[in-house]
Design a protein around this motif. Structure first.
Motif, PDB file in Angstrom:
ATOM      1  N   LEU A   1       0.857  -1.057   0.056  1.00  0.00           N
ATOM      2  CA  LEU A   1      -0.113   0.040  -0.096  1.00  0.00           C
ATOM      3  C   LEU A   1       0.876   1.286  -0.015  1.00  0.00           C
ATOM      4  CD1 LEU A   1      -2.502   1.388  -0.079  1.00  0.00           C
ATOM      5  CD2 LEU A   1      -2.928   1.151   2.669  1.00  0.00           C
ATOM      6  N   SER A   2       1.963   1.190   0.774  1.00  0.00           N
ATOM      7  CA  SER A   2       2.914   2.464   0.880  1.00  0.00           C
ATOM      8  C   SER A   2       3.393   2.498  -0.534  1.00  0.00           C
ATOM      9  CB  SER A   2       3.942   1.968   1.742  1.00  0.00           C
ATOM     10  OG  SER A   2       4.886   3.173   1.564  1.00  0.00           O
ATOM     11  N   LEU A   3       3.575   1.603  -1.558  1.00  0.00           N
ATOM     12  CA  LEU A   3       4.523   1.651  -2.800  1.00  0.00           C
ATOM     13  C   LEU A   3       3.242   2.175  -3.546  1.00  0.00           C
ATOM     14  CD1 LEU A   3       6.589  -1.512  -3.091  1.00  0.00           C
ATOM     15  CD2 LEU A   3       7.540   0.821  -3.040  1.00  0.00           C
ATOM     16  N   ILE A   4       2.277   1.897  -3.463  1.00  0.00           N
ATOM     17  CA  ILE A   4       0.834   2.177  -4.496  1.00  0.00           C
ATOM     18  C   ILE A   4       0.861   3.774  -4.398  1.00  0.00           C
ATOM     19  CG2 ILE A   4      -1.455   2.354  -4.769  1.00  0.00           C
ATOM     20  CD1 ILE A   4      -1.574  -0.683  -4.217  1.00  0.00           C
ATOM     21  N   ILE A   5       0.897   4.220  -3.092  1.00  0.00           N
ATOM     22  CA  ILE A   5       1.038   5.612  -2.665  1.00  0.00           C
ATOM     23  C   ILE A   5       2.076   6.361  -3.171  1.00  0.00           C
ATOM     24  CG2 ILE A   5       0.967   7.340  -0.743  1.00  0.00           C
ATOM     25  CD1 ILE A   5      -0.556   5.434   0.803  1.00  0.00           C
ATOM     26  N   CYS A   6       3.443   5.823  -2.956  1.00  0.00           N
ATOM     27  CA  CYS A   6       4.528   6.535  -3.450  1.00  0.00           C
ATOM     28  C   CYS A   6       4.626   6.489  -4.903  1.00  0.00           C
ATOM     29  CB  CYS A   6       5.763   5.813  -2.794  1.00  0.00           C
ATOM     30  SG  CYS A   6       5.895   6.003  -1.090  1.00  0.00           S
ATOM     31  N   PHE A   7       4.186   5.508  -5.620  1.00  0.00           N
ATOM     32  CA  PHE A   7       4.082   5.595  -6.986  1.00  0.00           C
ATOM     33  C   PHE A   7       3.109   6.449  -7.596  1.00  0.00           C
ATOM     34  CE2 PHE A   7       6.138   0.884  -6.781  1.00  0.00           C
ATOM     35  CZ  PHE A   7       7.327   1.273  -6.827  1.00  0.00           C
ATOM     36  N   ASP A   8       2.286   7.063  -6.775  1.00  0.00           N
ATOM     37  CA  ASP A   8       1.178   7.745  -7.357  1.00  0.00           C
ATOM     38  C   ASP A   8       0.311   6.779  -8.109  1.00  0.00           C
ATOM     39  OD1 ASP A   8      -0.414   9.695  -7.434  1.00  0.00           O
ATOM     40  OD2 ASP A   8       0.745  10.826  -8.929  1.00  0.00           O
ATOM     41  N   GLU A   9      -0.085   5.322  -7.762  1.00  0.00           N
ATOM     42  CA  GLU A   9      -0.748   4.472  -8.417  1.00  0.00           C
ATOM     43  C   GLU A   9      -2.227   4.463  -7.804  1.00  0.00           C
ATOM     44  OE1 GLU A   9       1.464   1.033  -8.569  1.00  0.00           O
ATOM     45  OE2 GLU A   9       2.685   1.793 -10.348  1.00  0.00           O
ATOM     46  N   LEU A  10      -2.756   5.177  -6.886  1.00  0.00           N
ATOM     47  CA  LEU A  10      -3.984   4.934  -6.349  1.00  0.00           C
ATOM     48  C   LEU A  10      -4.988   5.325  -7.470  1.00  0.00           C
ATOM     49  CD1 LEU A  10      -3.584   7.116  -3.042  1.00  0.00           C
ATOM     50  CD2 LEU A  10      -4.486   4.768  -3.219  1.00  0.00           C
ATOM     51  N   PRO A  11      -6.034   4.545  -7.315  1.00  0.00           N
ATOM     52  CA  PRO A  11      -7.011   4.409  -8.672  1.00  0.00           C
ATOM     53  C   PRO A  11      -7.695   5.839  -8.991  1.00  0.00           C
ATOM     54  CG  PRO A  11      -8.142   3.268  -6.922  1.00  0.00           C
ATOM     55  CD  PRO A  11      -6.701   3.807  -6.296  1.00  0.00           C
ATOM     56  N   GLU A  12      -7.929   6.018 -10.383  1.00  0.00           N
ATOM     57  CA  GLU A  12      -8.637   7.190 -10.772  1.00  0.00           C
ATOM     58  C   GLU A  12     -10.233   7.109 -10.281  1.00  0.00           C
ATOM     59  OE1 GLU A  12      -8.070   7.607 -14.827  1.00  0.00           O
ATOM     60  OE2 GLU A  12      -5.952   7.986 -14.675  1.00  0.00           O
ATOM     61  N   THR A  13     -11.112   8.280 -10.495  1.00  0.00           N
ATOM     62  CA  THR A  13     -12.503   8.180 -10.101  1.00  0.00           C
ATOM     63  C   THR A  13     -13.284   6.821 -10.577  1.00  0.00           C
ATOM     64  OG1 THR A  13     -12.110  10.464  -9.769  1.00  0.00           O
ATOM     65  CG2 THR A  13     -14.371   9.554  -9.842  1.00  0.00           C
ATOM     66  N   ASN A  14     -13.840   6.248  -9.665  1.00  0.00           N
ATOM     67  CA  ASN A  14     -14.832   5.322 -10.149  1.00  0.00           C
ATOM     68  C   ASN A  14     -14.024   3.871 -10.640  1.00  0.00           C
ATOM     69  OD1 ASN A  14     -17.205   6.587  -9.244  1.00  0.00           O
ATOM     70  ND2 ASN A  14     -17.265   7.775 -11.311  1.00  0.00           N
ATOM     71  N   ARG A  15     -12.549   4.031 -10.073  1.00  0.00           N
ATOM     72  CA  ARG A  15     -11.856   2.519 -10.705  1.00  0.00           C
ATOM     73  C   ARG A  15     -11.276   2.018  -9.304  1.00  0.00           C
ATOM     74  NH1 ARG A  15      -9.913   2.763 -15.998  1.00  0.00           N
ATOM     75  NH2 ARG A  15      -9.242   0.561 -15.193  1.00  0.00           N
ATOM     76  N   LYS A  16     -11.027   0.992  -9.269  1.00  0.00           N
ATOM     77  CA  LYS A  16     -10.425   0.134  -8.028  1.00  0.00           C
ATOM     78  C   LYS A  16      -9.243  -0.754  -8.377  1.00  0.00           C
ATOM     79  CE  LYS A  16     -13.134  -4.171  -7.497  1.00  0.00           C
ATOM     80  NZ  LYS A  16     -14.111  -4.776  -6.703  1.00  0.00           N
ATOM     81  N   ILE A  17      -8.292  -0.956  -7.513  1.00  0.00           N
ATOM     82  CA  ILE A  17      -7.144  -1.658  -7.752  1.00  0.00           C
ATOM     83  C   ILE A  17      -6.895  -2.473  -6.532  1.00  0.00           C
ATOM     84  CG2 ILE A  17      -6.076  -0.139  -9.090  1.00  0.00           C
ATOM     85  CD1 ILE A  17      -4.183   0.383  -6.868  1.00  0.00           C
ATOM     86  N   GLU A  18      -6.560  -3.786  -6.574  1.00  0.00           N
ATOM     87  CA  GLU A  18      -6.033  -4.512  -5.636  1.00  0.00           C
ATOM     88  C   GLU A  18      -4.819  -4.300  -4.833  1.00  0.00           C
ATOM     89  OE1 GLU A  18      -5.653  -9.492  -4.823  1.00  0.00           O
ATOM     90  OE2 GLU A  18      -5.594  -8.661  -6.723  1.00  0.00           O
ATOM     91  N   ILE A  19      -5.023  -4.469  -3.646  1.00  0.00           N
ATOM     92  CA  ILE A  19      -3.663  -4.231  -2.965  1.00  0.00           C
ATOM     93  C   ILE A  19      -2.897  -5.532  -2.703  1.00  0.00           C
ATOM     94  CG2 ILE A  19      -2.321  -3.610  -0.854  1.00  0.00           C
ATOM     95  CD1 ILE A  19      -5.256  -1.716  -0.417  1.00  0.00           C
ATOM     96  N   ASN A  20      -3.335  -6.754  -2.289  1.00  0.00           N
ATOM     97  CA  ASN A  20      -2.945  -7.696  -2.001  1.00  0.00           C
ATOM     98  C   ASN A  20      -3.867  -8.602  -1.164  1.00  0.00           C
ATOM     99  OD1 ASN A  20      -1.838  -7.427   0.517  1.00  0.00           O
ATOM    100  ND2 ASN A  20       0.352  -7.139  -0.171  1.00  0.00           N
ATOM    101  N   ASP A  21      -3.508  -9.704  -0.729  1.00  0.00           N
ATOM    102  CA  ASP A  21      -4.370 -10.704  -0.144  1.00  0.00           C
ATOM    103  C   ASP A  21      -3.408 -11.274   1.084  1.00  0.00           C
ATOM    104  OD1 ASP A  21      -2.615 -12.497  -1.145  1.00  0.00           O
ATOM    105  OD2 ASP A  21      -4.448 -13.946  -1.797  1.00  0.00           O
ATOM    106  N   SER A  22      -2.464 -10.353   1.326  1.00  0.00           N
ATOM    107  CA  SER A  22      -1.406 -11.119   2.426  1.00  0.00           C
ATOM    108  C   SER A  22      -1.851 -10.843   4.046  1.00  0.00           C
ATOM    109  CB  SER A  22      -0.240 -10.279   2.450  1.00  0.00           C
ATOM    110  OG  SER A  22      -0.366  -8.853   2.883  1.00  0.00           O
ATOM    111  N   LEU A  23      -3.198 -10.033   4.225  1.00  0.00           N
ATOM    112  CA  LEU A  23      -3.517  -9.979   5.622  1.00  0.00           C
ATOM    113  C   LEU A  23      -4.732 -11.213   6.031  1.00  0.00           C
ATOM    114  CD1 LEU A  23      -4.388  -6.237   5.936  1.00  0.00           C
ATOM    115  CD2 LEU A  23      -2.547  -7.598   6.859  1.00  0.00           C
ATOM    116  N   SER A  24      -5.225 -11.926   4.985  1.00  0.00           N
ATOM    117  CA  SER A  24      -5.989 -12.941   5.129  1.00  0.00           C
ATOM    118  C   SER A  24      -6.159 -13.352   3.737  1.00  0.00           C
ATOM    119  CB  SER A  24      -7.401 -12.318   5.610  1.00  0.00           C
ATOM    120  OG  SER A  24      -8.052 -11.580   4.483  1.00  0.00           O
ATOM    121  N   GLU A  25      -7.006 -14.509   3.757  1.00  0.00           N
ATOM    122  CA  GLU A  25      -7.493 -15.323   2.459  1.00  0.00           C
ATOM    123  C   GLU A  25      -8.098 -14.176   1.452  1.00  0.00           C
ATOM    124  OE1 GLU A  25      -9.588 -18.568   3.380  1.00  0.00           O
ATOM    125  OE2 GLU A  25      -8.002 -19.699   4.379  1.00  0.00           O
TER     126      GLU A  25
END
Length: 239
Positions: free
Chosen positions: A152-176
């Motif tokens: 999530l930090s890299l997504i922020i630092c890369f400025d890769e947060l999604p545009e309006t009405n879009r979504k992206i996966e972070i990952n599934d490392s916290l749970s299934e």
């Protein structure tokens, strides 16, 4: 370092600043993700970029004299192995558990090197888990925190947060379940929500370089250290 070309110049985020942002994110997680080794987990998140501090690892400019993003690095396998060995030997004096978690992260980042046994540090993880009576499931849960917050930090630092009405996966490392970040009318929503409060804010620190290119690393570093640090805040809401 993390480099982004903007209309204001080169935005530079150090690996250390990225790791601190990851630690901010980790600190705000729900108590469900924290255990008796939470301090060690948090320190592993903050220290997982041990060798990347203050421009002491590799070149800072490409062959055109422009700031070099770490993703553009052309390290050989031998150079990467040497870096891994140096990192492991550096952090071993800080905490055994911190060391084991970072070794686990290095294994995730460089699977081929570890599979070839050129960087065989599996005994470090096994030894720590045995001495502290940490089961495999618990250790992977601790590492999952590092992996999630790093991403999530890299997504922020890369400025890769999604545009309006879009979504992206972070990952599934916290749970299934995979965790996603969605932009709803310029509000960033995270689902499923992993944090203690129903709203969090974190910040990244960066510098913006005005020169298009530099004739030497010393010239780059001189301008870099003369630029003011900028703070950019990000807010996330429960879905």
């Amino acid at each position: 370092m993390i480099v982004k070309n903007t209309n204001r110049g080169w935005e530079i985020v150090t690996q250390t600043a990225h790791a601190f942002l990851a630690a901010q994110i980790a600190d705000k997680l729900s108590e469900n993700f924290k255990n008796e080794y939470w301090l060690e987990t948090l320190l592993a998140v903050y220290n997982h970029e041990t060798l990347e501090t203050d421009f002491n690892s590799g070149s800072v400019l490409n062959n055109k004299g422009m700031p070099l993003d770490f993703r553009e690095s052309k390290e050989t396998e031998t150079q990467t192995l040497k870096k891994i060995q140096t990192m492991v030997h550096t952090i071993i004096y800080r905490s055994s558990i911190v060391n084991a978690l970072i070794v686990r992260h290095l294994k995730f980042l460089h699977p081929n090197i570890f599979k070839s046994n050129k960087a065989n540090y599996g005994d470090i993880i096994d030894d720590v888990c045995t001495r502290f009576n940490i089961g495999k499931t618990l250790f992977e849960k601790m590492y999952g925190v590092l992996q999630f917050t790093d991403r999530l930090s890299l997504i922020i630092c890369f400025d890769e947060l999604p545009e309006t009405n879009r979504k992206i996966e972070i990952n599934d490392s916290l749970s299934e379940n995979s965790v996603f970040v969605t932009n709803l009318n310029n509000k960033f929503i995270i689902e499923p929500w992993p944090f203690e409060s129903n709203k969090i804010s974190v910040y990244k620190e960066c510098r913006v370089m005005k020169s298009a290119s530099f004739n030497s690393e010393n010239a780059f570093l001189k301008e870099y250290h003369n630029m003011k640090i900028e703070t950019i805040t990000y807010e996330f809401l429960e879905g």
